[in-house]
Design an enzyme around this catalytic site. Structure first.
Site, mmCIF file in Angstrom:
data_model
loop_
_atom_site.group_PDB
_atom_site.id
_atom_site.type_symbol
_atom_site.label_atom_id
_atom_site.label_comp_id
_atom_site.label_asym_id
_atom_site.label_seq_id
_atom_site.Cartn_x
_atom_site.Cartn_y
_atom_site.Cartn_z
ATOM 1 N N LYS A 107 0.863 -1.179 0.000
ATOM 2 C CA LYS A 107 0.000 0.000 0.000
ATOM 3 C C LYS A 107 0.895 1.222 0.000
ATOM 4 C CE LYS A 107 -4.522 0.947 0.435
ATOM 5 N NZ LYS A 107 -5.676 0.197 -0.054
ATOM 6 N N GLY A 207 -19.802 7.265 4.585
ATOM 7 C CA GLY A 207 -18.885 7.566 3.481
ATOM 8 C C GLY A 207 -19.491 7.139 2.158
ATOM 9 N N VAL A 208 -19.980 8.120 1.401
ATOM 10 C CA VAL A 208 -20.570 7.787 0.100
ATOM 11 C C VAL A 208 -19.686 8.347 -1.017
ATOM 12 C CG1 VAL A 208 -22.950 7.239 0.702
ATOM 13 C CG2 VAL A 208 -22.282 9.630 0.549
ATOM 14 N N GLY A 209 -18.439 7.894 -0.994
ATOM 15 C CA GLY A 209 -17.492 8.222 -2.057
ATOM 16 C C GLY A 209 -17.652 7.212 -3.174
ATOM 17 N N VAL A 211 -16.926 3.913 -3.499
ATOM 18 C CA VAL A 211 -17.549 2.626 -3.182
ATOM 19 C C VAL A 211 -18.925 2.832 -2.526
ATOM 20 C CG1 VAL A 211 -17.344 0.451 -1.924
ATOM 21 C CG2 VAL A 211 -15.300 1.538 -2.844
#
Ligand code: NAD
Length: 378
Positions: A107, A207-209, A211
């Site tokens: 990562k 979190g509605v980014g 994904v």
């Protein structure tokens, strides 16, 4: 009512606060952190001209080249960035192992504000460091980075996945990640309620980014009632407008107290902790975010003790990795879709092991990963 909050992932655990020291002591702490998590190598990247400050963590290459996304985030400290890179890369090793992919775990993080600090030169400089590793690390997008950023990296190295379809890549992996999460959520519903049916089930997404928004669309299509929060009010509003979702405060306490059937963390890590676990009312936690448990051993036990079914993050969110693997292996997209839809079966296997052995789901997933890694080492 929405308000800004500190992302939990930037908190530095007690044992690594020492790493904020300067001088020779600091190196010692980095090595002790690497040894604690079992890392092979860590590359610190600094490019004065573009302002690049990045860390590439290679946890394991036992199963194959270390693949993992590039995160760009305004970390509170260098120690927080290192901690994130180390924990995320270790999670990638386990993710590939359980998903049956011939990949290792890596990562990368860039320290910077993804809204303000992005330049083509920054990503090209990062790409040169990836190239320097000669394929031991393969990058992709993650929080704060997108397909367009991968295109700049691609100008410097071929060791990048998730580049656009127009350039011969597999594009944004997020929709396939969401598909896998949906499959895992259905398995959890089946285990808890005796049916995978989502109709009228209440699902909350933090979190509605990339994904989270794709997952919201899929859940809406299955008839679920949605509750959403994001530190970006525009993203929350978009879900309200598109899917009739209910907007909830992005205050972690409010979100994790919601009386819903499923909580799906799809933002940053460390959200399942001493503060949130006692307040949980949902019987299922199943979302895409990496490193949801702030302390894997302690908090996975705490969830099990409360009778809450936790779908281990690196098992349920493997869809994106499956997708970029298909890009590397040049296998058809339909195979990646099939594998992502089968994630629910892997989640079921993990739950069955946990039930049979009287252990928590995190430990059961860990056993699957360790078995595969041990076989490969042997
Ligand atoms: P993203 O950057 O597109 O979306 C993250 C969203 O979370 C953003 O909208 C952001 O504003 C919001 N957010 C950040 N902190 C928050 C908080 N405290 N409360 C509420 N919202 C908050 O990232 P993404 O690609 O959608 O990834 C989401 C998570 O899923 C990450 O943990 C990532 O590592 C993991 N993941 C992503 C993929 C993928 O294919 N993109 C694959 C596996 C795992």
């Amino acid at each position: 009512m929405l308000r800004m909050m500190e992302p939990v992932a930037t908190q530095v655990p007690e044992e690594h606060r020492e790493a904020e020291k300067t001088g020779p002591e600091r190196g010692t702490q980095t090595f002790s952190a690497m040894s604690k998590y079992g890392h092979e190598s860590v590359l610190f990247c600094s490019d004065k001209k573009t302002g690049l400050r990045a860390i590439i963590a290679i946890h394991s290459t036992v199963l194959g080249p270390a693949l993992g996304g590039l995160r760009m985030w305004s970390y509170q400290s260098e120690a927080a960035a290192l901690e994130d890179a180390l924990r995320l890369s270790r999670g990638m090793t386990y993710k590939a192992a359980v998903a049956g992919l011939d990949l290792g775990g890596g990562k990368a993080v860039i320290i910077g504000d993804p809204e303000q600090d992005k330049t083509p030169g920054l990503f090209r400089a990062f790409g040169r460091y990836v190239e320097m590793l000669g394929g031991r690390y393969i990058t992709a997008e993650d929080v704060g980075t997108q397909v367009g950023d991968m295109a700049y990296i691609h100008q410097e190295t071929s060791h990048v996945t998730g580049i656009s379809e127009a350039e011969g890549g597999s594009g944004d992996p997020s929709p396939i990640t969401a598909l896998g999460v949906l499959s895992g959520i259905k398995t959890c519903l089946d285990v808890v309620y005796g049916s995978p049916d989502l109709n009228d089930k209440r699902v909350a997404i933090q979190g509605v980014g990339k994904v989270g928004a794709a997952l919201a669309e899929l859940l809406h299509g299955e008839g679920a009632q949605l509750f959403v929060c994001d530190i970006d009010p525009e993203r929350t509003q978009a879900m309200v407008d598109a899917f009739g979702a209910t907007a909830v405060s992005d205050d972690a306490t409010c979100f994790f107290e919601l009386d819903v059937d499923v909580l799906a963390p799809c933002a940053l890590g460390g959200v399942l902790n001493d503060q949130t676990i006692p307040k949980l009312r949902a019987p299922i936690i199943a979302g895409a975010a990496n490193n949801q448990l702030q302390n894997e051993a302690r908090h996975s036990q705490a969830l099990a003790k409360r009778g809450i079914l936790y779908a281990p993050d690196y098992v349920i969110n493997a869809g994106g990795l499956i997708n970029v693997y298909s890009e590397i292996e040049k296998t058809p997209h339909s195979l990646a879709l099939k594998r992502a839809r089968a994630i629910g079966e892997t989640v079921r296997r993990v739950i069955e092991i946990a039930q049979a052995e009287g252990i928590c789901t995190y430990e059961a997933a860990q056993r699957l990963a360790d078995e595969r890694l041990a076989a490969a080492r042997a």
